[in-house]
Design an enzyme around this catalytic site. Structure first.
Site, PDB file in Angstrom:
ATOM      1  N   ARG A   1       0.836  -1.203   0.000  1.00  0.00           N
ATOM      2  CA  ARG A   1       0.000   0.000   0.000  1.00  0.00           C
ATOM      3  C   ARG A   1       0.871   1.252   0.000  1.00  0.00           C
ATOM      4  O   ARG A   1       0.539   2.252  -0.630  1.00  0.00           O
ATOM      5  CB  ARG A   1      -0.938  -0.032   1.220  1.00  0.00           C
ATOM      6  CG  ARG A   1      -1.999   1.045   1.170  1.00  0.00           C
ATOM      7  CD  ARG A   1      -3.062   0.841   2.213  1.00  0.00           C
ATOM      8  NE  ARG A   1      -2.527   0.900   3.567  1.00  0.00           N
ATOM      9  CZ  ARG A   1      -3.239   0.699   4.667  1.00  0.00           C
ATOM     10  NH1 ARG A   1      -4.521   0.391   4.571  1.00  0.00           N
ATOM     11  NH2 ARG A   1      -2.704   0.770   5.855  1.00  0.00           N
TER      12      ARG A   1
ATOM     13  N   LYS B   1      -2.974   6.408   1.779  1.00  0.00           N
ATOM     14  CA  LYS B   1      -2.778   6.976   3.118  1.00  0.00           C
ATOM     15  C   LYS B   1      -1.944   8.252   3.021  1.00  0.00           C
ATOM     16  O   LYS B   1      -0.858   8.365   3.607  1.00  0.00           O
ATOM     17  CB  LYS B   1      -2.157   5.937   4.059  1.00  0.00           C
ATOM     18  CG  LYS B   1      -3.237   5.123   4.755  1.00  0.00           C
ATOM     19  CD  LYS B   1      -2.694   4.184   5.787  1.00  0.00           C
ATOM     20  CE  LYS B   1      -2.846   4.669   7.201  1.00  0.00           C
ATOM     21  NZ  LYS B   1      -4.235   4.863   7.671  1.00  0.00           N
TER      22      LYS B   1
ATOM     23  N   GLU C   1     -16.511   6.487   5.177  1.00  0.00           N
ATOM     24  CA  GLU C   1     -15.610   6.029   6.245  1.00  0.00           C
ATOM     25  C   GLU C   1     -15.890   6.799   7.514  1.00  0.00           C
ATOM     26  O   GLU C   1     -16.469   7.881   7.465  1.00  0.00           O
ATOM     27  CB  GLU C   1     -14.149   6.294   5.862  1.00  0.00           C
ATOM     28  CG  GLU C   1     -13.607   5.392   4.794  1.00  0.00           C
ATOM     29  CD  GLU C   1     -12.105   5.567   4.582  1.00  0.00           C
ATOM     30  OE1 GLU C   1     -11.427   6.131   5.450  1.00  0.00           O
ATOM     31  OE2 GLU C   1     -11.639   5.127   3.528  1.00  0.00           O
TER      32      GLU C   1
HETATM   33  C1  COI Z   1      -4.420   3.217  11.600  1.00  0.00           C
HETATM   34  O1  COI Z   1      -5.469   2.659  11.885  1.00  0.00           O
HETATM   35  O2  COI Z   1      -3.334   2.641  11.733  1.00  0.00           O
HETATM   36  C2  COI Z   1      -4.384   4.560  11.040  1.00  0.00           C
HETATM   37  O3  COI Z   1      -3.458   4.866  10.362  1.00  0.00           O
HETATM   38  C3  COI Z   1      -5.431   5.529  11.398  1.00  0.00           C
HETATM   39  C4  COI Z   1      -4.857   6.655  12.212  1.00  0.00           C
HETATM   40  C5  COI Z   1      -5.710   7.858  12.057  1.00  0.00           C
HETATM   41  C6  COI Z   1      -4.678   6.270  13.643  1.00  0.00           C
END
Ligand code: COI
Length: 351
Positions: free
Chosen positions: A97, A198, A234
């Site tokens: 990813r 991300k 989401e």
């Molecule tokens: C995760 O779930 O690892 C994320 O990257 C979300 C983050 C906003 C804590």
């Protein structure tokens, strides 16, 4: 960020006990001993990284990440098992990813092998910070950021891949009370945007809505699609699932939805348990008519939803030990912590 210690290939961190109360872990930064750093010039390939003592990094005020947000991140966890092993869960998926996010953000990225190797080195060097079984996990945060200086709008001349970690407990306390946000959006709808990677730039835009929701007693915000405002997308930091009778549905990966690794794993576990799983558009009305609802993500794991409030009306959902959410969470956490057999070979031992 000058290397003061090169511990490449080290495979053990300090043995002394971590100064942390394992019973009071939340989801916040606890500084650990080491971080992993690897740099690469634009147009080159990442080659050699090193472990450095955890600490602040020096960065140019004109770095690409600070000025134009050229950066992505990942999140994964290491768990300590009852028999003393340390397990990662599908770290290659995070590496893949990161590669696809890097392509979208015009950055070089470490190979999947380099990524997984760097994660393992970081965990080993910080192994005293992996909580005892049942007390939490070591959250691992890989970053890929444009650190080279520039002023005009362009890809940065240099990139840094950095991994730090922190022991964590639960992200949310108890079942969630979500508020539907119908004025602000998390990502632009459809393919072509960055909602499906991300990107660091996807996250701060939720703060206005989440700050307001939390001030009003909600746990989190549920975002809708920006094209019509009719379909669920989401929560601020997790994917969504709804359950009706024997069918589980989750928004399809369409460019806006993050391809969550927990999401993908839960889909497979649910199919194995005999449920029908559909990846498709889910309207607000359909969500409000569901029996059960839950969120998935590395940080949130699998959190059941107790209620959703849409335009001042609250709808409640089934929660508790008899729910499908509870069954799926048990399966996922059981495999991740080494308590259940990993029939799919998704866990990776760090050694
Ligand atoms: C995760 O779930 O690892 C994320 O990257 C979300 C983050 C906003 C804590």
């Amino acid at each position: 960020m000058s290397p003061t210690s090169n511990l490449e290939n080290t495979n053990s961190g300090s043995e002394s006990a971590a100064e942390v109360n394992w019973d009071e872990l939340g989801f916040s930064v606890v500084t650990t001993d080491y971080m992993y750093v690897m740099k690469c010039a634009k147009g080159d390939k990442f080659s050699q990284g090193s472990l450095l003592p955890y600490g602040n990094i020096e960065i140019s005020p004109s770095a690409g990440i600070l000025n134009y947000g050229q950066g992505i991140f990942e999140g994964l966890k290491a768990q300590r098992t009852e028999d003393g092993r340390i397990l990662l869960f599908r770290p290659d998926e995070n590496g893949l990813r990161m590669k696809s996010g890097a392509d979208r953000m015009c950055m070089p990225s470490p190979s999947v092998e380099q990524f997984v190797n760097a994660v393992k080195q970081t965990v080993l060097a910080n192994k005293r910070w992996v909580p005892p079984p049942g007390k939490g996990s070591l959250y691992i945060r890989p970053l890929l950021i444009g650190t080279g200086p520039l002023l005009g709008l362009a890809p940065a001349p240099e990139y840094t891949f950095l991994i730090y970690c922190s022991p964590v407990g639960s992200y949310h306390k108890g079942p969630l009370n979500l508020k539907v946000e119908d004025k602000l959006y998390r990502a632009i709808s459809g393919n072509g945007g960055t909602g499906g990677i991300k990107s660091i730039t996807n996250y701060a835009p939720v703060y206005t809505a989440t700050t307001d929701a939390k001030a009003n007693g909600f746990s989190d915000v549920l975002f809708l699609d920006s094209a019509t405002g009719k379909y669920i997308e989401e929560a601020s930091s997790s994917n969504l699932f709804v359950v009706k009778d024997n069918t589980i549905s989750t928004p399809a990966i369409d460019g806006t939805i993050l391809p969550g690794i927990t999401r993908k794993s839960i889909i497979e576990y649910a199919i194995d348990l005999g449920y029908q799983v559909m990846e498709r558009s889910i309207s607000v009305e359909e969500m409000l008519a569901a029996d059960e609802m839950f969120c998935t993500g590395t940080a949130v794991v699998l959190s059941s939803v107790a209620s959703v409030t849409y335009k001042e009306t609250r709808t409640n959902y089934k929660t508790g030990p008899e729910t499908l959410s509870a069954k799926l969470r048990q399966t996922l956490v059981g495999v991740q912590t080494g308590c259940l057999e990993d029939k799919k070979s998704w866990t990776v031992i760090v050694s």
